[in-house]
Scaffold this active site. Structure first.
Site, PDB file in Angstrom:
ATOM      1  CG  HIS A 112      -2.194  82.325  32.861  1.00 17.53           C
ATOM      2  ND1 HIS A 112      -1.433  83.479  32.889  1.00 17.53           N
ATOM      3  CD2 HIS A 112      -2.193  81.852  34.139  1.00 17.53           C
ATOM      4  CE1 HIS A 112      -0.997  83.692  34.124  1.00 17.53           C
ATOM      5  NE2 HIS A 112      -1.429  82.716  34.895  1.00 17.53           N
ATOM      6  CB  CYS A 140      -0.451  80.205  36.875  1.00 16.92           C
ATOM      7  SG  CYS A 140      -2.077  80.022  37.628  1.00 16.92           S
TER       8      CYS A 140
END
Length: 637
Positions: A112, A140
């Site tokens: 992301h 992430c």
């Protein structure tokens, strides 16, 4: 009856197993996808390859998980678990933030963009921007928005993702990717991106010698090259050459041809704001700074490219108006602020006959946060009092009353108390620069008086830093829409609106003398403009720029989605064998107790470097740096 239940259970289990693709099937499907992805945790680099050719199609810098929170191994991008995956905005309820184009890799690990506090790029995390290129997340893979968008839109379900530690640091490649990602979208090969020349007689990556030294020296004088003058054509030299080519409107090869080497010595050679400039230096960048200071009516001597004591005095006045520490040194950020304010004043007053500046100066006590971990501005001089605002490293406050342990300070509209050991206090000379047009119609001010700071004004340097962090343009001014009027040699001469910034590109329209256009993006030679619902490029030398206040637009209401991922962490402090647990998320808060290394805690929420934890029913806050976050299968082991 029992036999029937047993058979039904066996049948359900068989159906469930049949629905789960076998590892071999996943691997085969992964090798049939257009791309495959590799994530090098050592160098914090994501590389996307073409499956048919194994050629690099995109390469980018990233931020992976702290303390090995990002798992290693081979994974295959799964089916969407949330409707907002791979969409423009995704909301992380546990982290209290948004991100662009989240694509799930495995369980709670996603690609992301750099996170934002709201669904707006203006709220992007400055800390996360600064951390790009080093482990910083809870597991992430953080990317620049265009890179996250490419993965979300082009890397299909089933795409193979290999995450590994290369153990081969490549600082040169990292330097290049920190400046810009590689993409083949414009036909540039990977070797061309690396700056490896394909012809003899030109300078490119791996070249050495006096010619490279001369090139680096000239690019430094132009404010473009900020690294060591070492006579070796490495990644930072490639970056500098590519930036100069961009400013010149040429193909960004990173290779210094003979023509390029000649062009950078011309009178109209491009300049940038990458090199710190100070007294005793000379050259094109100093000449630029002198011109900007002249535009701001702070300098009235010769624009000769020599940084002397008069230039230093003018710089100090600008630093005082913006709230920078006064030392007469122009860092890259201060140069950008000077360029921005000079351009803004020119845009506001360019259609007037002239303008003048009135200077007022005074002194004020300031404080700067020196704590690496966020602290709180508190209602009273007590760790147990209510928190008014979070303060982070580098934040500035106005000092009102100095105490032995706590001091009363002001930040914007908030007045409260901060512990002295988290701030550095100093006396600052401040300036308020008031500009008015000679006809009295326009007025503009840079800087504030003490009275205005006490009334809640924020330090301009901090506001400008936020503006830069959110991607603000140095040529399109906040609060002002830039327009331009076609100013050719006369009414009989028209100006071509072109499809791209090149005199050889197709002509969209011929604009007559006096035509007004809205400026969307302004560079050194060309401007992207809007005219009669058409977007095209015009040459700056035939334009007269001016500005007008922005029209306010109402923001559309936002419906927040939810993400119910669970997070578990293990205490892993690097200082001693125990970590503090606080009553609120601030290092000036009350310490409730300590937890030893190895203890597991449930994480209820994590925001701005702090985690709200639950340990056997006891709630508290811990610093993220004292925790190792566990994801997926690690939680159950």
């Amino acid at each position: 009856m029992k036999l029937r239940r047993f058979l039904m259970l066996v049948l359900a289990l068989a159906l469930a197993l049949a629905a789960v693709p076998a590892p071999a099937a996943l691997a085969k499907a992964g090798y049939e996808k257009p791309y495959y992805i590799e994530i090098d945790l050592t160098n914090q680099i994501v590389t996307i390859f073409s499956t048919p050719t194994d050629l690099v199609v995109r390469q980018m810098i990233c931020s992976t998980g702290l303390k090995d929170a990002t798992p290693t191994g081979t994974f295959y991008l799964p089916h969407k678990e949330d409707a907002l995956e791979r969409e423009e905005w995704y909301y992380f309820r546990m982290y209290g933030c948004y991100a662009h184009y989240a694509t799930r890799i495995w369980k709670g690990v996603l690609f992301h963009s750099i996170p934002c506090s709201r669904r707006s790029d203006s709220s992007v995390s400055k800390q996360a921007i600064a951390e790009l290129g080093q482990p910083a997340s809870h597991g992430c893979i953080r990317l620049r928005t265009p890179d996250a968008e490419f993965i979300a839109k082009c890397c299909l379900e089933g795409t193979r993702v290999k995450i590994y530690k290369s153990k081969k640091p490549d600082a040169d490649l990292r330097d290049m990717l920190m400046q810009a990602s590689y993409t083949n979208e414009k036909g540039q090969t990977y070797n061309e991106y690396l700056g490896i020349p394909d012809e003899e007689g030109v300078l490119g990556r791996f070249s050495k010698g006096s010619e490279v030294r001369d090139l680096q020296t000239r690019l430094r004088d132009l404010g473009i090259y900020a690294d060591e003058i070492d006579s070796e054509y490495r990644g930072t030299t490639v970056i500098a050459v590519r930036e100069a080519q961009h400013l010149m409107g040429e193909e960004e090869t990173g290779v210094a041809t003979i023509a390029f080497q000649q062009a950078i010595y011309s009178d109209d050679a491009p300049t940038a704001q990458n090199v710190t400039v100070q007294e005793g230096m000379s050259g094109p960048v100093v000449r630029n700074m002198q011109q900007y200071l002249t535009n701001l009516r702070l300098y009235d001597d010769a624009v000769d490219g020599v940084f002397d004591v008069d230039v230093r005095t003018a710089v100090e006045k600008f630093q005082g108006a913006y709230g920078y520490r006064i030392d007469g040194v122009l860092t890259p950020e201060i140069q950008k602020a000077l360029y921005y304010e000079s351009g803004k004043v020119q845009a506001m007053f360019s259609q007037d006959e002239g303008y003048e500046c009135e200077q007022a100066n005074d002194q004020i006590y300031m404080g700067q946060v020196v704590s690496n971990v966020g602290i709180r501005l508190r209602e009273r001089a007590s760790a147990g009092s209510a928190a008014l605002e979070r303060l982070t490293l580098g934040n500035l406050v106005v000092a009102l009353e100095h105490g032995d342990t706590w001091s009363k300070v002001q930040r914007g509209q908030n007045v409260g108390y901060v512990r002295n050991d988290f701030l550095e206090y100093y006396q600052e000379e401040i300036y308020a620069l008031s500009y008015t047009s000679l006809d009295g119609d326009n007025a503009y001010t840079i800087g504030y008086t003490p009275k205005e700071y006490y009334a809640g004004a924020r330090v301009p340097a901090e506001v400008f830093a936020d503006y830069l962090a959110s991607g603000g343009s140095l040529n399109n001014y906040e609060g002002i829409t830039t327009y331009a009027t076609v100013n050719t040699d006369g009414p009989a001469v028209t100006l071509n609106l072109r499809t791209s910034p090149s005199t050889g590109s197709p002509v969209l329209a011929e604009l007559s003398y006096g035509t007004q256009v809205k400026v969307l993006l302004r560079s050194s030679e060309w401007s992207l403009v809007e005219w009669q619902e058409q977007n095209g490029y015009l040459l700056n030398k035939y334009l007269e720029f001016w500005g007008a206040p922005d029209e306010e637009e109402e923001e559309a209401p936002i419906e927040e989605p939810s993400d119910d991922a669970m997070l578990v962490a293990v205490v892993r402090t690097n200082v001693g064998d125990k970590a503090e647990v606080y009553d609120v998320d601030s290092v000036d808060a009350t310490v409730l107790g300590h937890l030893p290394n190895g203890i597991r805690v449930d994480v209820l929420e994590t925001v701005d470097g702090w985690s709200h934890i639950d340990y056997e029913g006891h709630l508290g806050y811990m610093k993220d740096e004292d925790l190792q976050f566990l994801l997926g299968e690690e939680v159950s082991t």
